[in-house]
Enzyme design. Structure first.
Site, mmCIF file in Angstrom:
data_model
loop_
_atom_site.group_PDB
_atom_site.id
_atom_site.type_symbol
_atom_site.label_atom_id
_atom_site.label_comp_id
_atom_site.label_asym_id
_atom_site.label_seq_id
_atom_site.Cartn_x
_atom_site.Cartn_y
_atom_site.Cartn_z
ATOM 1 N N HIS A 7 -0.198 1.097 -6.878
ATOM 2 C CA HIS A 7 -0.045 0.977 -5.430
ATOM 3 C C HIS A 7 -0.426 -0.423 -4.976
ATOM 4 O O HIS A 7 -0.997 -1.194 -5.721
ATOM 5 C CB HIS A 7 -0.894 2.020 -4.687
ATOM 6 C CG HIS A 7 -2.370 1.797 -4.755
ATOM 7 N ND1 HIS A 7 -3.187 2.448 -5.651
ATOM 8 C CD2 HIS A 7 -3.197 0.988 -4.041
ATOM 9 C CE1 HIS A 7 -4.428 2.058 -5.487
ATOM 10 N NE2 HIS A 7 -4.473 1.160 -4.511
ATOM 11 N N GLU A 54 -0.606 2.011 0.051
ATOM 12 C CA GLU A 54 -1.867 2.529 0.575
ATOM 13 C C GLU A 54 -2.148 1.869 1.918
ATOM 14 O O GLU A 54 -2.244 0.655 2.005
ATOM 15 C CB GLU A 54 -2.996 2.204 -0.407
ATOM 16 C CG GLU A 54 -4.373 2.561 0.082
ATOM 17 C CD GLU A 54 -5.457 2.059 -0.850
ATOM 18 O OE1 GLU A 54 -6.484 1.582 -0.335
ATOM 19 O OE2 GLU A 54 -5.278 2.118 -2.083
ATOM 20 N N HIS A 73 4.262 -10.510 -0.102
ATOM 21 C CA HIS A 73 5.096 -9.448 0.449
ATOM 22 C C HIS A 73 5.290 -8.355 -0.592
ATOM 23 O O HIS A 73 5.015 -8.547 -1.765
ATOM 24 C CB HIS A 73 6.452 -9.994 0.920
ATOM 25 C CG HIS A 73 7.280 -10.538 -0.196
ATOM 26 N ND1 HIS A 73 7.216 -11.849 -0.583
ATOM 27 C CD2 HIS A 73 8.186 -9.946 -1.012
ATOM 28 C CE1 HIS A 73 8.048 -12.050 -1.592
ATOM 29 N NE2 HIS A 73 8.644 -10.900 -1.876
ATOM 30 N N GLU A 115 10.136 -7.358 1.996
ATOM 31 C CA GLU A 115 11.433 -7.899 1.599
ATOM 32 C C GLU A 115 12.387 -6.740 1.318
ATOM 33 O O GLU A 115 12.005 -5.745 0.717
ATOM 34 C CB GLU A 115 11.282 -8.749 0.337
ATOM 35 C CG GLU A 115 12.585 -9.385 -0.120
ATOM 36 C CD GLU A 115 12.401 -10.249 -1.354
ATOM 37 O OE1 GLU A 115 13.358 -10.943 -1.713
ATOM 38 O OE2 GLU A 115 11.315 -10.234 -1.966
#
Length: 120
Positions: A7, A54, A73, A115
């Site tokens: 994550h 998260e 990003h 993105e």
């Protein structure tokens, strides 16, 4: 030894607003939640991959996070770039387009850039 992506984390000021944004913009839904007196953590998933976003909400925080120059990003792929771009333009969250590369970026309510790339 094999490491696997699990994550990435974004701290958010308004958990509900952020969850609604990620649901509408990218179809992410809650996978699990950790509730504590001072914070809440919500993991969002796409229902396809194991990777999760998260969202951490520190309940006492009132000021926006300083994202610096925001030179980081998280990327999402999509089959229909034209439909995705139109949706995100309608939402008013497109912050940068690069037609030459066939990609664009959107920003979430806290200013994190995401993105969007074509599925390959």
């Amino acid at each position: 030894m094999q490491f696997t992506f699990r994550h990435t984390n974004f701290n958010v000021l308004d958990l509900q607003r952020s969850m609604e944004f990620y649901k509408e913009a990218l179809g992410l839904t809650e996978v699990r939640r950790i509730e504590k007196p001072d914070f809440t953590i919500v993991y969002l998933g796409d229902g396809v991959s194991d990777f999760q976003l998260e969202l951490t909400w520190l309940k006492d925080r009132k000021e926006p996070y300083n994202l610096g120059e925001n030179e980081f990003h998280t990327a999402f792929s999509v089959k229909d770039m034209d439909a995705a771009l139109a949706k995100h333009k309608d939402m008013g969250c497109v912050v940068y387009e690069n037609p030459a590369m066939g990609i664009y970026f959107i920003a979430d309510p806290d200013g994190y850039w995401l993105e969007v790339v074509p599925e390959r």
